[in-house]
Enzyme design. Structure first.
Site, short mmCIF file in Angstrom:
data_model
loop_
_atom_site.label_atom_id
_atom_site.label_comp_id
_atom_site.label_asym_id
_atom_site.label_seq_id
_atom_site.Cartn_x
_atom_site.Cartn_y
_atom_site.Cartn_z
N ASP A 159 0.92 -1.03 0.23
CA ASP A 159 0.11 -0.12 0.03
C ASP A 159 0.92 1.02 0.06
OD1 ASP A 159 -2.37 -1.73 0.58
OD2 ASP A 159 -1.41 -1.91 2.37
N HIS A 187 -4.66 -3.16 6.60
CA HIS A 187 -4.36 -3.62 5.13
C HIS A 187 -5.78 -4.09 4.56
CE1 HIS A 187 -2.81 -4.90 1.33
NE2 HIS A 187 -3.25 -6.13 1.81
#
Length: 333
Positions: A159, A187
């Site tokens: 990410d 996440h």
């Protein structure tokens, strides 16, 4: 040459591992002069596929790769480990509720945490990749009480890299010219990609991200959504999950643990929260900005948090609390 280190990859016959193992074996992660013994764990039906992966690794004729041990047995895979990269998990199947997914993964990561406790070195560094990564990591850590919780982390580097790349493309600079983006929290699609502390090197001078991009609406809207939903977008386009970029992020994460972060830079990692940082509740694996030295991470303290950020940080924490409480209920503790 030093002694070989023992590195485990689970889900080793899967597609993330297929993109990952070559980079580990040729020295991109633990160093160009660090010999490696690879331990490759997968479920019994995948052993024939794993054998093919072993053949390919052998055929690469890599100087650092001293031994490869393919297995479906935890007592073999987890023995005397220096590093464990837990990629394998139960994927979400169509029609499967999140609760069912959590239940299946609690069983896997409780078992693997117990195996770490029983067979691995107490200094082992454990990276959890399999989703839901934060909560799977917490379950593994709870199941290995004699290994320090600081030794466990989960992957939010993918990410982080996605956020960095989006800013770089917007500014027309290489991704290396963007530093100190932050991924806060889970996440999942509640994660918060934060660029309030991000710097962009443009034409030799460092600018704050908001000054470099000059589009606050994009940075507070489409940018965040793009990073949050990028995994789903890759699956929609590729009909498979993001394996190449996940493998690269795993390499980045483990290399930083082994070698440390650059001076003045921080990266994002899901780490254990003990309630002292940024108002994040205790007993979660939550993604923070961290700096790493001598194989130890430290949360970057003292960053200003505005109201916009606070709301998003609290929302992803709330999701993690709910996930944790559901998962712990399956542990029977």
């Amino acid at each position: 040459m030093s002694e070989p280190i023992r590195v485990l990859v689970t889900g080793a016959a899967g597609q993330i591992a297929y993109s990952l193992l070559f980079s580990i074996a040729k020295g991109d992660v633990f160093g160009k002069d660090q010999p490696i013994t690879l331990l490759l764990l997968d479920i019994t039906p995948m052993l024939p596929v794993l054998e093919g992966v072993v053949m390919e690794l052998q055929d690469c004729a890599l100087p650092l790769l001293r031994d490869i041990v393919p297995t479906d047995k935890e007592e073999v895979a987890f023995k005397d480990l220096d590093a464990a990269i837990l990629v394998g998990s139960m994927p979400r199947k169509e029609g499967m509720e999140r609760k069912d997914l959590l239940k299946a993964n609690v069983a896997i990561f409780k078992s693997q945490g117990t195996a770490l406790e029983k067979y691995a070195k107490k200094t082992v560094k454990v990276l959890v990749v399999g989703n839901p990564a934060n909560t799977n990591c917490l379950i593994a850590a709870k199941s290995a009480p004699s290994i320090p919780k600081e030794n466990f982390s989960c992957l939010t580097r993918l990410d982080h890299n996605r956020a960095r790349s989006q800013v770089a493309m917007r500014c027309g600079v290489p991704a290396t010219h963007v530093k100190n983006v932050i991924i806060w929290g889970n996440h999942s699609s509640t994660q918060y990609p934060d660029v309030h502390h991000c710097m962009v090197n443009m034409s030799g001078s460092e600018l704050a991200c908001f000054d470099a991009v000059k589009d606050d609406a994009w940075l507070k809207g489409d940018f965040i959504a793009t990073v949050q939903l990028r995994g789903a977008a890759v699956i929609k386009a590729r009909k498979l999950s993001s394996a190449m970029s996940a493998a690269k992020a795993i390499c980045d994460h483990m290399r930083d643990i082994w070698s440390g972060t650059s001076e003045g830079e921080f990266i994002s990692m899901g780490v254990y929260s003990s309630g002292n940082s940024y108002g994040v509740p205790d007993d979660l694996i939550y993604s923070f900005p961290v700096q790493i030295k001598d194989k130890s991470w430290k949360i970057v303290d003292g960053l200003a948090i505005n109201d916009f950020s606070r709301l998003k940080m609290d929302a992803t924490a709330a999701e993690l609390i709910e996930e944790r409480d559901t998962a712990v209920s399956f542990l029977g503790v």
